[in-house]
Scaffold this motif. Structure first.
Motif, PDB file in Angstrom:
ATOM      1  N   ARG A  51       0.915  -1.505   0.023  1.00  0.00           N
ATOM      2  CA  ARG A  51      -0.180   0.012   0.025  1.00  0.00           C
ATOM      3  C   ARG A  51       0.896   0.866   0.102  1.00  0.00           C
ATOM      4  N   ASP A  52       2.168   1.935   0.533  1.00  0.00           N
ATOM      5  CA  ASP A  52       2.640   2.226   0.910  1.00  0.00           C
ATOM      6  C   ASP A  52       3.397   2.457  -0.262  1.00  0.00           C
ATOM      7  N   GLY A  53       3.845   1.569  -0.962  1.00  0.00           N
ATOM      8  CA  GLY A  53       4.300   1.569  -2.559  1.00  0.00           C
ATOM      9  C   GLY A  53       3.604   1.977  -3.039  1.00  0.00           C
ATOM     10  N   ALA A 112       2.253   7.344  -7.109  1.00  0.00           N
ATOM     11  CA  ALA A 112       1.881   8.193  -7.121  1.00  0.00           C
ATOM     12  C   ALA A 112       2.653   8.992  -7.037  1.00  0.00           C
ATOM     13  N   THR A 113       2.630   9.783  -6.281  1.00  0.00           N
ATOM     14  CA  THR A 113       3.398  10.514  -5.537  1.00  0.00           C
ATOM     15  C   THR A 113       4.945  10.948  -6.285  1.00  0.00           C
ATOM     16  N   VAL A 114       6.070  10.060  -7.131  1.00  0.00           N
ATOM     17  CA  VAL A 114       6.182  10.147  -7.795  1.00  0.00           C
ATOM     18  C   VAL A 114       5.749  10.221  -9.120  1.00  0.00           C
ATOM     19  N   ARG A 115       5.071  10.309  -9.782  1.00  0.00           N
ATOM     20  CA  ARG A 115       4.209  10.501 -11.021  1.00  0.00           C
ATOM     21  C   ARG A 115       3.854  12.029 -11.138  1.00  0.00           C
ATOM     22  N   GLU A 116       3.038  12.183  -9.860  1.00  0.00           N
ATOM     23  CA  GLU A 116       2.658  13.758  -9.946  1.00  0.00           C
ATOM     24  C   GLU A 116       3.809  14.076  -9.435  1.00  0.00           C
ATOM     25  N   ALA A 117       4.893  14.310  -9.800  1.00  0.00           N
ATOM     26  CA  ALA A 117       5.897  14.841  -9.068  1.00  0.00           C
ATOM     27  C   ALA A 117       6.629  15.433 -10.863  1.00  0.00           C
ATOM     28  N   LEU A 118       6.801  14.358 -11.326  1.00  0.00           N
ATOM     29  CA  LEU A 118       7.461  14.059 -12.780  1.00  0.00           C
ATOM     30  C   LEU A 118       6.757  14.929 -13.870  1.00  0.00           C
ATOM     31  N   ALA A 119       5.138  14.424 -13.906  1.00  0.00           N
ATOM     32  CA  ALA A 119       4.185  15.393 -14.340  1.00  0.00           C
ATOM     33  C   ALA A 119       4.610  17.451 -13.903  1.00  0.00           C
ATOM     34  N   SER A 120       4.570  17.550 -13.080  1.00  0.00           N
ATOM     35  CA  SER A 120       4.817  18.920 -12.904  1.00  0.00           C
ATOM     36  C   SER A 120       6.124  19.205 -12.471  1.00  0.00           C
ATOM     37  N   THR A 121       7.113  18.876 -11.999  1.00  0.00           N
ATOM     38  CA  THR A 121       8.339  19.560 -12.147  1.00  0.00           C
ATOM     39  C   THR A 121       9.318  18.976 -13.093  1.00  0.00           C
ATOM     40  N   GLY A 122       8.931  17.357 -12.982  1.00  0.00           N
ATOM     41  CA  GLY A 122       9.862  16.468 -13.994  1.00  0.00           C
ATOM     42  C   GLY A 122      10.725  15.804 -14.029  1.00  0.00           C
TER      43      GLY A 122
END
Length: 266
Positions: free
Chosen positions: A28-30, A35-45
């Protein structure tokens, strides 16, 4: 305490010794971490996953990580880097990945070619590297890492199949010769997602990773010191470089072992 012991203590995800409830919590933590990584890549790269965060995403045991790291003892000399004064060992392999199913298929070994605009050191040069050993290509941890990257890269492109290019590197430095991690300087790789997984480092100072926006603005700067630390960036919209390494103790060589994996739509 060596680096692999520190990995065990900090990652805290020993799949072979955790009760079922702990393994469920780790999964669940994974999912939350992805999800956190995907959001960061989409926003800050760019995003850095510490070992303690990557661990739950892979759910690997300490012996499995030790087995993965042992493949770095069986790399081959990079004659192209040697010609420019860098002591670097490596191998190279390609895989086809279906992110929907997790199907991962090794592709035939071919020359490694980068777009001319990305690596000025090797324009019009097809570089031929020794292939991954059969044991390395079949290693479950390698396959888990590549499949995880496929899940993450979906934030950048919705392709139904990726080509994953896998580069295990060892760079060695001595008192009289620094270990150049990126002799081409600040650059792109000409891919969609680029990742660097620290496997081990010994007696090394330096090796600081930096990711930049196209205008030169620094987006992230960090030294990967903890094995299983994973740096990811959107290669289409960023540039990256790594500073040289040098020995902490000049009487012994320094080394830095990383797994660089890139993804592009098939």
């Amino acid at each position: 305490m060596d680096e692999r012991t520190k990995y065990t203590e900090h990652a805290g995800v020993l799949a072979d010794s955790s009760p079922a409830a702990a393994r469920t919590a780790a999964r669940r933590d994974g999912s939350s971490a992805v999800a956190t990584v995907r959001e960061a890549l989409a926003s800050t790269g760019v995003h850095l996953m510490p070992a303690a965060v990557l661990g739950p995403c892979l759910s690997i045991a300490t012996p499995e990580w030790t087995r993965l790291a042992a493949h770095w003892e069986d790399l081959a000399m990079d004659r192209y880097a040697s010609a420019r004064g860098t002591h670097r060992l490596r191998r190279y392999g390609q895989f086809s990945l279906s992110p929907a199913t997790g199907e991962l298929m090794q592709l035939p070994n071919t020359a490694f070619v980068q777009p001319d605009s990305t690596n000025p050191l090797y324009i019009d040069i097809d570089r031929h590297f020794e292939p991954l050993t059969n044991a390395f290509a079949a290693d479950p941890v390698l396959r888990a890492v590549v499949c995880l990257l496929g899940r993450i890269a979906g934030a950048l492109d919705g392709t139904d199949r990726w080509v994953a290019k896998v580069h295990p590197f060892r760079v060695i430095a001595t008192a009289g010769r620094a270990g150049q991690q990126t002799p081409e300087g600040r650059h792109r790789d000409g891919v969609t997602l680029v990742s660097s997984l620290l496997v081990d480092r010994d007696n090394a100072t330096g090796g600081r990773s930096s990711v930049f926006a196209p205008d030169g603005t620094a987006l992230l700067t960090a030294t990967l010191e903890q094995p299983a630390s994973l740096l990811l960036s959107d290669d289409r919209n960023t540039l990256h470089e790594v500073s040289p390494i040098r020995p902490l103790n000049p009487a012994r060589p320094a080394r830095r072992d990383v797994l660089v994996t890139t993804l592009t739509p098939a």
